[in-house]
Each structure stands twice: as C-alpha cells, then as structure tokens.
Design an enzyme around this catalytic site. Sequence first.
Site, short mmCIF file in Angstrom:
data_model
loop_
_atom_site.label_atom_id
_atom_site.label_comp_id
_atom_site.label_asym_id
_atom_site.label_seq_id
_atom_site.Cartn_x
_atom_site.Cartn_y
_atom_site.Cartn_z
CB SER A 32 -0.90 0.02 1.24
OG SER A 32 -1.80 -1.07 1.22
CB ALA B 77 5.87 -1.28 11.74
CE LYS B 78 4.22 1.16 4.20
NZ LYS B 78 3.03 1.26 3.32
NE ARG B 79 2.24 -0.20 14.62
CZ ARG B 79 2.00 -1.34 13.98
NH1 ARG B 79 1.58 -1.31 12.74
NH2 ARG B 79 2.19 -2.51 14.58
#
Length: 278
Positions: free
Chosen positions: A9, A250-252
């Site tokens: 995504s 993780a992106k976050r």
Amino acid sequence: MFVTRFAPSPTGYLHKGHAFSALTAFTAARAEAGRFLLRIEDIDATRCRPAYEAAIGEDLTWLGLSWEAPVRRQSEHLDDYHGALARLEADGLLYRCFRTRREVADEIARAPHGAMEVFRGAPLRPEEEARRLAEGAPFAWRLSLEAAERRLGGFKALTFIEEGSGVARTVQARPQLGGDVVLARKDVGVAYHLAVVLDDALQGVTHVIRGEDLAEATHVQRLLQALLGLPTPIYRHHRLLTGSDGRRFAKRDKAETLRELRARGITPAALRQELGFD
C-alpha cells in the site's frame, strides 16, 4: 502456472521488511519458472499518496526485481469491488452497522469474562434503519457470520493449504476469529479483505506469499472466496523481520526505509545478502 504477487500500500516508503517479503515472493516465482506481479493496494484514498507509489517502483527496481505490466491499481477497479459487494448484499450476507469504531470497541470491552473478543452484530429493525438512513447517519457494511454460516451449511468444509512452514498442511478455516468484519465504509470505500480476494482471483494468483502478521486474515478471506465462488490460492506466510530491539519493522514505527539505506551507501547486493538472498 505458479503466479504470485507483492502487494504494498502506498502509505509510506518501503523498509527492510517489505524488501524481505518482495524478495521472498520474487524468488519463489523464479524457482518455479512462474509469474511475479506487482499490485498497488491504494484503495484507501485518505492515506495513499502518488509519491509513495512512485517510490515503490524505484525501490523494487533498485533491489533488482522485475514484474509484469500493467500493474494493477485497486483505485482503478472500484467497480469490480462494488459489484462483489452488491452480490453479497443481494444474497443477504451483509448488514448496515451504524456503530462507530469506539462504540464497537466499548461493546467488546463490556462483555463479561471475555465473552466477546470480536464484534458480532445484527441489522437494525427496518423502521429504525430507515430513520437512520434518512438522517444521513454514516454506516459500515459488515459481513454477517450468522448469515454466511447458514448459506454454507457451516464452516467445516472451509479449508486452505498453508506452506509457510515448508511443509504443506491443510488448515481448517475459522472465520469466526474475525467476527462480523467490515467490508466497506464511506471514508475508505471497500475494505482490504474483499478487494484482496477479488484481485487474487482476477489476476490468477495461485500462491499468496506474505508476512505471518496476515495469517489470521486468511480465515475470513477463505470465507469470502466461498461466498463469491472464487478459487482459493495456496498460502505461504513467512516470518517477519525484526530490528535490534526485537520489534518488527513497521512504517508507523518509522523503520529505516530503503531510500535511507541507499543514501547511506548500502548496495542492493549487500541488502539481499543481509536478508538471506545471495
């Protein structure tokens, strides 16, 4: 023919975890003389950005990957997803849920002794639903497990093949693990579960290769395949990469991106070797 895909995504830049997943799928396709697809899962217009999509192509090319054209972008196929949603609605498998995310979380939390770990709801009475719709109240379309179980005569026949451990095994699907999942909502449109099963079927994907964090999602996706008459791929859920702190990339958590690795002078060959792809 063996067909697999990498389906990120565009909500941020790729990191080592993405590289590991993409290389795992790409290497598997090469080993089987199969096809490797890139799919852009950009259905959430509130978070996806064109710049991130462009960066995905740059990063994967830098890694040495190649894929078939054209690339399927979910945002270009909304009619496919809405058509599938309409089929489920016509079959009486969906209901409108007017509860907010907070209300759903509170209801689960109020259940005694963990009796409700996931949400199970029901449609409103027709007159109440009509009133809420007339007021313009927002709602989500939820898949009714109760209706789905009636439609299929139970879930015992729902199975899928898992090869993630290196040995193929038949897994009994347990869609009840996810409760009455949301399949569409106004702010993000059609949800991931519905879009991904339709994409895999339309693209002829035979093997879904992805991280073990998505293993649980397979259960409800298997249910949707049965309800929509779609083929079931073979699944391989691979391990997740973790950093020195033991947490998965993780992106976050602002994991170091592939762009940042390049800026530090890391070569594609060095990264592939680090990830176990010599």
